[in-house]
Design a protein around this motif. Structure first.
Motif, PDB file in Angstrom:
ATOM      1  N   GLN A  86     -80.003  -6.717  -0.297  1.00 17.38           N
ATOM      2  CA  GLN A  86     -78.915  -6.985  -1.228  1.00 17.38           C
ATOM      3  C   GLN A  86     -77.620  -6.288  -0.840  1.00 17.38           C
ATOM      4  O   GLN A  86     -76.575  -6.536  -1.453  1.00 17.38           O
ATOM      5  CB  GLN A  86     -79.330  -6.557  -2.642  1.00 17.38           C
ATOM      6  N   THR A  87     -77.686  -5.420   0.162  1.00 19.28           N
ATOM      7  CA  THR A  87     -76.486  -4.716   0.620  1.00 19.28           C
ATOM      8  C   THR A  87     -75.579  -5.679   1.393  1.00 19.28           C
ATOM      9  O   THR A  87     -76.043  -6.410   2.274  1.00 19.28           O
ATOM     10  CB  THR A  87     -76.859  -3.529   1.521  1.00 19.28           C
ATOM     11  N   ALA A  88     -74.320  -5.694   1.047  1.00 16.74           N
ATOM     12  CA  ALA A  88     -73.369  -6.589   1.721  1.00 16.74           C
ATOM     13  C   ALA A  88     -73.294  -6.265   3.206  1.00 16.74           C
ATOM     14  O   ALA A  88     -73.176  -5.102   3.586  1.00 16.74           O
ATOM     15  CB  ALA A  88     -71.992  -6.447   1.090  1.00 16.74           C
ATOM     16  N   GLY A  89     -73.387  -7.295   4.035  1.00 13.44           N
ATOM     17  CA  GLY A  89     -73.298  -7.123   5.479  1.00 13.44           C
ATOM     18  C   GLY A  89     -74.634  -7.120   6.189  1.00 13.44           C
ATOM     19  O   GLY A  89     -74.678  -7.161   7.419  1.00 13.44           O
ATOM     20  N   VAL A  90     -75.740  -7.095   5.437  1.00 18.16           N
ATOM     21  CA  VAL A  90     -77.071  -7.079   6.050  1.00 18.16           C
ATOM     22  C   VAL A  90     -77.542  -8.505   6.289  1.00 18.16           C
ATOM     23  O   VAL A  90     -77.567  -9.332   5.374  1.00 18.16           O
ATOM     24  CB  VAL A  90     -78.085  -6.322   5.164  1.00 18.16           C
ATOM     25  N   GLU A 234     -72.157 -10.649  11.592  1.00 25.22           N
ATOM     26  CA  GLU A 234     -71.038 -10.465  12.511  1.00 25.22           C
ATOM     27  C   GLU A 234     -69.790 -10.037  11.744  1.00 25.22           C
ATOM     28  O   GLU A 234     -69.432 -10.626  10.726  1.00 25.22           O
ATOM     29  CB  GLU A 234     -70.772 -11.759  13.274  1.00 25.22           C
ATOM     30  N   GLY A 235     -69.145  -8.993  12.235  1.00 22.42           N
ATOM     31  CA  GLY A 235     -67.934  -8.503  11.594  1.00 22.42           C
ATOM     32  C   GLY A 235     -68.167  -7.494  10.488  1.00 22.42           C
ATOM     33  O   GLY A 235     -67.203  -6.976   9.914  1.00 22.42           O
ATOM     34  N   ALA A 236     -69.423  -7.192  10.174  1.00 23.30           N
ATOM     35  CA  ALA A 236     -69.714  -6.224   9.117  1.00 23.30           C
ATOM     36  C   ALA A 236     -69.336  -4.813   9.566  1.00 23.30           C
ATOM     37  O   ALA A 236     -69.485  -4.468  10.739  1.00 23.30           O
ATOM     38  CB  ALA A 236     -71.187  -6.276   8.742  1.00 23.30           C
ATOM     39  N   ASN A 237     -68.878  -4.004   8.630  1.00 23.66           N
ATOM     40  CA  ASN A 237     -68.532  -2.607   8.906  1.00 23.66           C
ATOM     41  C   ASN A 237     -69.807  -1.781   8.868  1.00 23.66           C
ATOM     42  O   ASN A 237     -70.349  -1.493   7.791  1.00 23.66           O
ATOM     43  CB  ASN A 237     -67.520  -2.103   7.877  1.00 23.66           C
ATOM     44  N   ALA A 238     -70.298  -1.398  10.040  1.00 28.21           N
ATOM     45  CA  ALA A 238     -71.590  -0.723  10.131  1.00 28.21           C
ATOM     46  C   ALA A 238     -71.600   0.599   9.363  1.00 28.21           C
ATOM     47  O   ALA A 238     -72.590   0.946   8.706  1.00 28.21           O
ATOM     48  CB  ALA A 238     -71.957  -0.487  11.599  1.00 28.21           C
ATOM     49  N   LYS A 239     -70.499   1.344   9.414  1.00 26.14           N
ATOM     50  CA  LYS A 239     -70.456   2.641   8.736  1.00 26.14           C
ATOM     51  C   LYS A 239     -70.498   2.478   7.219  1.00 26.14           C
ATOM     52  O   LYS A 239     -71.160   3.265   6.526  1.00 26.14           O
ATOM     53  CB  LYS A 239     -69.195   3.396   9.156  1.00 26.14           C
TER      54      LYS A 239
END
Length: 408
Positions: A86-90, A234-239
């Motif tokens: 549910q975390t955005a970017g996963v 793609e493009g997600a902020n990993a930190k």
């Protein structure tokens, strides 16, 4: 009324010793150019090596890894996976069971690092891009297969074309006192070799991928896991994603970026790059001593001419600017030539691979290079500072000489 700068400079640089001073200036220019060129090429090679490592490890490592804070395994809870998904970017989450096991193929044996992964691994992992033989999916037609590092394949003399032999995996049990039957001291499971991958020597010589269900059965893990491998969109902020996952899972887990698994190696590369930068800048600084000497000689030779320029309307500031201008011409011309040569050679190496690694077993055929704008910027800044330091002393001396002749 200020004396025109270009007229003052032309008059100031005329004389018998002009050719000798010009020779020194040209030598300084050449040395600065060579130093600048070497600096750009060296920094580009370090950037290329770092990029190569990130590329290689990127095929193997996930974007984010979640491991237990204590111990090597944890009890699986479906809420963990739900919170992560549910975390955005996963984009995907792979369950992981990992440990050292003994493998045997025919009569050959060796220890390997077995990594059991779930179905999301097939979809998101970069291993599929480094397969050298066989097929990638770990599960095909409900049958589990093993993906084997090329080094492990060589050690076991394993052939994917031979369907009569399977890969046997052994793992020790929790042995109770009084057990004398050797077969009760370990678990044994067979799996079919499905493919060979080649990334980097350490991974190739140690790792074998299997379905997570197979790994759980071999290790008697039940519902326990070793880690979660997380893959991002793609493009997600990993930190930012890492921070969100750490917040949702709490202190029982350690959440690390994939690149943080090799942080020590990257730090070593950055330290080496810094020392190379400082050493080559020091060499350019030593070369700039010639600029200092040539300008100082010019000051000594032109003491009488300074008073003539003053009589014609030149100011103290103009005299100083002439020397600073001369030093800048020599240094910046050499730096410009060095930058052009360094960037050109780096681009040629990047696109045509002019200089090879010299090893058949190398990961790449030629030295990797990557030009980074910040390296060029820092190089220019360093040369500006060195030029000012080399030119300012003769310029000040010229101003003092000017003042002396003024008093006379």
């Amino acid at each position: 009324m200020n004396f025109p700068f270009f007229i003052a400079r032309k008059y100031f640089l005329s004389g018998k010793k002009k050719n000798f001073i010009n020779v020194i200036s040209i030598i300084s220019m050449v040395v600065v150019a060579i130093g600048t060129m070497c600096l750009i090429i060296a920094l580009s090679v370090f950037n290329g090596l770092e990029g190569l490592l990130r590329s290689m490890y990127g095929h193997f490592d996930p974007d984010i890894v979640v491991t237990p804070h204590t111990g090597k395994s944890f009890d699986f809870d479906s809420t963990y996976v739900q919170n992560i998904r549910q975390t955005a970017g996963v984009a995907g989450v792979s369950e992981v069971v990992e440990d050292n096991v003994l493998v045997q193929y025919k009569d050959a044996q060796r220890l390997v690092r077995m990594k059991g992964v779930s179905r999301d691994f097939d979809q998101y992992s970069g291993i599929k891009n480094v397969m050298v033989s066989g097929q990638f999916p770990l599960v095909r037609d409900s049958i589990g297969y093993a993906l084997i590092g090329r080094g492990v394949q060589y050690d076991l003399s394993l052939s994917l074309k031979n369907d009569f032999y399977t890969l046997q995996m052994y793992y020790p049990k929790d042995i109770a006192p009084g057990v004398v039957n050797p077969t009760r001291m370990y678990n044994l499971l067979n799996i079919i070799p499905g493919g060979i991958f080649a990334i980097e020597k350490y991974y190739d010589d140690n790792y074998v991928f299997v379905p997570v269900e197979f790994a759980k059965n071999l290790l008697n893990y039940g519902d326990r896991l070793s880690a979660f491998d997380i893959y991002l969109t793609e493009g997600a902020n990993a930190k930012m994603v890492k921070k969100a996952i750490q917040s949702s899972l709490g202190d029982k887990f350690d959440v690390r970026l994939g690149e943080e698994l090799h942080s020590d190696l990257y730090k070593v590369l950055k330290v080496e790059k810094l020392f190379v930068f400082l050493i080559l800048v020091a060499i350019i600084g030593i070369a700039s001593i010639n600029i200092f000497f040539s300008l100082t000689m010019l000051v000594i030779e032109k003491k009488k001419d300074i008073s003539v320029l003053f009589a014609q309307g030149a100011s103290t500031q103009l005299i100083r600017n002439i020397f600073l201008y001369e030093g800048c011409i020599v240094a910046f011309t050499g730096a410009a030539i060095g930058l052009v040569l360094g960037v050109s050679l780096s681009l040629l190496q990047e696109h045509f691979g002019l200089v090879g690694m010299g090893m058949d077993s190398a990961v790449v055929n030629s030295y990797p290079v990557e030009i980074v704008f910040s390296d060029v910027l820092f190089t220019v800044i360093a040369i500006i500072i060195i030029t000012l330091l080399a030119s300012i002393k003769p310029a000040i001396k010229a101003g003092k000489s000017f003042s002396t002749h003024t008093l006379q």
